[in-house]
Each structure stands twice: as structure tokens, then as C-alpha cells.
Design an enzyme around this catalytic site. Structure first.
Site, mmCIF file in Angstrom:
data_model
loop_
_atom_site.group_PDB
_atom_site.id
_atom_site.type_symbol
_atom_site.label_atom_id
_atom_site.label_comp_id
_atom_site.label_asym_id
_atom_site.label_seq_id
_atom_site.Cartn_x
_atom_site.Cartn_y
_atom_site.Cartn_z
ATOM 1 N N ALA A 63 -6.066 3.314 -1.780
ATOM 2 C CA ALA A 63 -5.490 2.285 -0.631
ATOM 3 C C ALA A 63 -5.270 3.301 0.193
ATOM 4 C CB ALA A 63 -3.888 1.830 -1.257
ATOM 5 N N GLY A 108 -6.130 3.118 -5.806
ATOM 6 C CA GLY A 108 -6.415 2.440 -6.150
ATOM 7 C C GLY A 108 -7.959 2.114 -6.562
ATOM 8 N N GLU A 111 -7.856 1.876 -10.004
ATOM 9 C CA GLU A 111 -7.119 0.834 -10.575
ATOM 10 C C GLU A 111 -7.730 -0.928 -9.851
ATOM 11 O OE1 GLU A 111 -3.740 1.457 -7.639
ATOM 12 O OE2 GLU A 111 -2.660 1.410 -9.222
ATOM 13 N N GLU A 131 -1.505 9.220 -6.945
ATOM 14 C CA GLU A 131 -0.325 8.853 -6.238
ATOM 15 C C GLU A 131 1.119 9.742 -5.971
ATOM 16 O OE1 GLU A 131 -2.293 6.703 -8.518
ATOM 17 O OE2 GLU A 131 -2.737 4.834 -6.677
HETATM 18 N N1 CAA Z 1 -7.018 6.071 2.774
HETATM 19 C C1 CAA Z 1 -7.349 6.906 4.226
HETATM 20 N N2 CAA Z 1 -8.267 7.309 4.450
HETATM 21 C C2 CAA Z 1 -8.714 7.883 3.336
HETATM 22 C C3 CAA Z 1 -9.025 7.835 1.962
HETATM 23 C C4 CAA Z 1 -7.423 7.473 1.637
HETATM 24 N N3 CAA Z 1 -7.045 6.914 0.562
HETATM 25 N N4 CAA Z 1 -9.773 8.493 1.515
HETATM 26 C C5 CAA Z 1 -10.127 9.580 2.469
HETATM 27 N N5 CAA Z 1 -10.386 8.940 3.437
HETATM 28 C C6 CAA Z 1 -10.528 9.190 4.886
HETATM 29 C C7 CAA Z 1 -10.259 10.755 5.268
HETATM 30 O O1 CAA Z 1 -8.983 10.706 5.793
HETATM 31 C C8 CAA Z 1 -11.295 10.834 6.143
HETATM 32 O O2 CAA Z 1 -11.318 10.742 7.616
HETATM 33 P P1 CAA Z 1 -11.288 11.253 8.906
HETATM 34 O O3 CAA Z 1 -13.060 11.320 8.974
HETATM 35 O O4 CAA Z 1 -10.852 10.174 9.499
HETATM 36 O O5 CAA Z 1 -10.795 12.278 8.629
HETATM 37 C C9 CAA Z 1 -12.490 10.519 5.204
HETATM 38 O O6 CAA Z 1 -11.891 8.896 4.514
HETATM 39 C C10 CAA Z 1 -12.975 11.444 4.764
HETATM 40 O O7 CAA Z 1 -11.899 12.174 3.604
HETATM 41 P P2 CAA Z 1 -12.394 13.691 3.811
HETATM 42 O O8 CAA Z 1 -12.415 14.735 4.909
HETATM 43 O O9 CAA Z 1 -11.254 13.987 3.521
HETATM 44 O O10 CAA Z 1 -13.481 14.066 2.854
HETATM 45 P P3 CAA Z 1 -13.718 14.707 1.427
HETATM 46 O O11 CAA Z 1 -14.869 14.594 0.708
HETATM 47 O O12 CAA Z 1 -13.251 16.195 1.873
HETATM 48 O O13 CAA Z 1 -12.218 13.980 0.242
HETATM 49 C C11 CAA Z 1 -11.601 13.275 -1.140
HETATM 50 C C12 CAA Z 1 -12.539 13.587 -0.447
HETATM 51 C C13 CAA Z 1 -11.282 13.803 -2.514
HETATM 52 C C14 CAA Z 1 -11.825 11.664 -2.345
HETATM 53 C C15 CAA Z 1 -9.519 12.974 -0.045
HETATM 54 O O14 CAA Z 1 -10.497 12.140 1.494
HETATM 55 C C16 CAA Z 1 -9.100 12.047 -0.609
HETATM 56 O O15 CAA Z 1 -8.319 13.214 -1.746
HETATM 57 N N6 CAA Z 1 -8.998 10.769 -0.428
HETATM 58 C C17 CAA Z 1 -7.376 10.659 -0.898
HETATM 59 C C18 CAA Z 1 -7.250 10.128 -2.229
HETATM 60 C C19 CAA Z 1 -6.157 9.465 -3.164
HETATM 61 O O16 CAA Z 1 -5.120 10.336 -2.329
HETATM 62 N N7 CAA Z 1 -6.253 7.708 -2.952
HETATM 63 C C20 CAA Z 1 -5.156 7.355 -3.315
HETATM 64 C C21 CAA Z 1 -4.977 6.475 -2.166
HETATM 65 S S1 CAA Z 1 -2.521 6.434 -2.686
HETATM 66 C C22 CAA Z 1 -2.948 4.522 -3.599
HETATM 67 O O17 CAA Z 1 -4.265 3.908 -3.740
HETATM 68 C C23 CAA Z 1 -1.995 3.829 -4.174
HETATM 69 C C24 CAA Z 1 -1.835 2.679 -5.069
HETATM 70 O O18 CAA Z 1 -2.354 2.957 -6.099
HETATM 71 C C25 CAA Z 1 -2.003 1.091 -3.987
#
Ligand code: CAA
Length: 263
Positions: A63, A108, A111, A131
Site C-alpha cells: 500500500a 499489500g 495481500e 507492516e
Molecule cells: N509506497 C509508496 N512508495 C513506494 C512504496 C510503497 N509501498 N514502495 C516503493 N515506493 C517508491 C519509493 O518511495 C521510490 O520512490 P521515489 O523514487 O520517488 O523515491 C520508488 O518506489 C522506488 O523505491 P526504492 O527506491 O525504495 O527501490 P529499492 O529497489 O531501493 O527498494 C523496496 C525496493 C525494498 C521494495 C522498497 O521500496 C520498500 O521497502 N518499499 C516499501 C515496502 C513496504 O514496506 N510495503 C508495505 C507497505 S504497508 C502496507 O502494504 C499496508 C497494508 O497492508 C495495507
């Protein structure tokens, strides 16, 4: 649609979440567009869906953390419901949905894949519910579906420890059915979808309903659900053609299932 691509080929619809700059993260707009796409699927002509993410790095990276960062308690609950409603629509969609997981399937992303009937992934896929590291619980069905799909103990460990797992481990614990090299993932998803699409469509739909509805109740009631859906098949042209062809020993004809009707 800004973030969803949808195309239909040979009775198979492919939905691509197309927000690669954010690794296909799910914001409200993506969820709304996905919902509208599902509503627009022509169920008279499409027999199986494939769900994937744009690019070869990420299926869905969760998400949208930016959008969630400022939510109040009530808004958080409403955002969870928005995701849950769309994912439930996917899970109970009348036709099978195959998740072709091409990279990150986190939060998400994991999920939404679990709302699909079948998960296959590429070798670079990574799954997890990170999360608790963000100070929240999995909110789009993760606490419920992961524990049902793999063992509760494994689900709890993954969720409490926010431990991501690679494709081979996802396969080992039964979270995915198969792992393919990146370039083979979509062709394999299409091959599986085509195989499903060739079978009697009402029977396939009834199988999905029987399995899904049956899993939500006790065995006695589940078998009644099965009996009803089994019985319904005997009103279809597919049953008459399929069994007739078998009895006539016409193997060629047996494959030519009649068009979808009576549903
Ligand atoms: N939400 C918003 N933006 C996201 C995102 C997310 N979940 N995941 C990645 N992005 C964005 C980053 O902010 C980045 O944007 P910018 O270029 O504008 O800075 C872009 O995507 C590329 O990401 P990274 O530079 O971080 O890429 P990476 O290869 O270095 O890392 C990754 C990849 C490990 C997936 C890392 O992006 C990451 O950890 N993302 C978050 C993953 C996460 O925690 N997901 C769970 C979200 S909470 C949820 O889903 C709640 C629920 O159950 C409803």
C-alpha cells in the site's frame, strides 16, 4: 485509467498494475481503478484473469506509504476497508484469477496476490508483510489470508518478525505454486490461463465457488454447497456435450466445450 492496463486475448484478460515509478504501490486511485476494471470485465467472453505488475522489478510493493503516513484512525480504517473490498471482489470474482508475481510482493502486494486463486512467481520475487516495521498491522487481509494459506505458525513468524522471503521459500511453504525465470513468467501464466479457459466455464466457476464457500464453513455444510453446485452443472450444455463426447469416444470434440451459458 492512469494506473491499470487491461487487455483481453483468447478468452484471457490480463490486468497490469501500472505504476512502476512507485514499484506499483497501491494508492486509493490504483484501488479505485482496479475496482472499476473488475466491474468492466466481460464475463461472457473472458474465462480467466491474470494479475501482474508493470516492469520486471516489482509486482506490488505494498500500500502507498506516502498516502498512509498522514491518516487518522478513522481514515486508516476506511483505507483498510477500501483495500479489503477490492481484494474480496477479486477473491470472489466469478472466474479464476492467476497472480503472476514479477518481483516485490510486499505488504499489500503479498495481500493482493493472496486474494487470487493461484500464485506463480518469477525467480526474483520477494514476499513479506513488513507492516510492523512501519508501525501498523497488515491491513488488506494479510493477517487473515496468510494464516489460512500457509501454516498459522509460519504466517505469525513472517508477520511478527516482518521477515521477507524469497521465491524458493515461498514455494517451499506453499505460498506459490511454481517459480519461473523472469522471462517465462507471463508465458507460463498465459499457458495456465489458456488451459483453464478451455474447460467448461460454468463448471470452472462452480468449482471456484464450491472451494471458496466451502472453506468458510464446516465440512457437512461444505458438502451441501458442493452438491448444489455439482447438481447445477447438469442443467448446462457443457455437461451434455462433455459427457456425450466422452461416450461417443470423440476425443477431438471433447475438447470443444460449448460457449458459456446458463450462469
Ligand atoms: N509506497 C509508496 N512508495 C513506494 C512504496 C510503497 N509501498 N514502495 C516503493 N515506493 C517508491 C519509493 O518511495 C521510490 O520512490 P521515489 O523514487 O520517488 O523515491 C520508488 O518506489 C522506488 O523505491 P526504492 O527506491 O525504495 O527501490 P529499492 O529497489 O531501493 O527498494 C523496496 C525496493 C525494498 C521494495 C522498497 O521500496 C520498500 O521497502 N518499499 C516499501 C515496502 C513496504 O514496506 N510495503 C508495505 C507497505 S504497508 C502496507 O502494504 C499496508 C497494508 O497492508 C495495507
Amino acid at each position: 485509467m492512469e494506473f491499470i492496463l487491461y487487455e483481453v486475448k483468447d478468452m484471457v484478460g490480463t490486468i497490469t498494475i501500472n505504476r512502476p515509478k512507485a514499484l506499483n504501490a497501491l494508492n486509493s486511485q490504483v484501488l479505485d481503478e482496479l475496482d472499476a476494471t473488475l466491474d468492466a470485465v466481460d464475463l461472457d467472453t473472458v474465462r480467466c484473469l491474470i494479475l501482474t505488475g508493470a516492469g520486471d522489478k516489482s509486482f506490488v510493493a505494498g500500500a502507498d506509504i506516502g498516502e498512509m503516513s498522514t491518516l487518522t484512525k478513522a481514515e486508516g480504517e476506511a483505507f483498510g476497508k477500501k483495500g479489503n473490498d477490492v481484494f474480496r471482489k477479486l477473491e470472489t470474482f466469478p472466474i479464476p484469477v492467476i497472480a503472476a508475481i514479477n518481483g516485490f510482493a510486499l505488504g499489500g502486494g503479498c495481500e493482493i496476490s493472496m486474494s487470487c486463486d493461484i500464485r506463480i512467481c518469477s525467480e526474483n520475487a520477494m514476499f513479506g508483510q513488513p507492516e510492523v516495521g512501519l508501525g501498523i498491522t497488515p491491513g488488506f487481509g494479510g493477517t487473515q489470508r496468510l494464516a489460512r494459506l500457509v501454516s498459522p505458525g509460519i504466517a505469525k513468524q513472517m508477520i511478527y518478525a516482518a521477515r521477507n522471503i524469497k521465491a524458493d521459500e515461498a514455494y517451499r511453504i506453499g505460498l506459490v505454486n511454481a517459480v519461473y525465470p523472469v522471462e517465462e513468467l507471463i508465458p507460463q501464466a498465459e499457458k495456465l490461463a489458456a488451459t483453464i479457459a478451455k474447460n467448461a466455464p460454468i463448471a470452472v466457476r462452480n468449482c471456484k465457488k464450491a472451494i471458496n464457500d466451502g472453506l468458510q464453513t464446516d465440512m457437512d455444510n461444505a458438502l451441501v454447497i458442493e452438491e448444489k453446485l455439482f447438481g447445477d452443472c447438469f442443467e448446462t450444455e457443457d455437461q451434455k456435450a462433455g459427457m456425450g463426447n466422452f461416450l461417443e469416444k470423440d476425443k477431438e470434440k471433447k475438447l470443444k466445450v460449448v460457449p458459456f451459458k446458463n450462469c
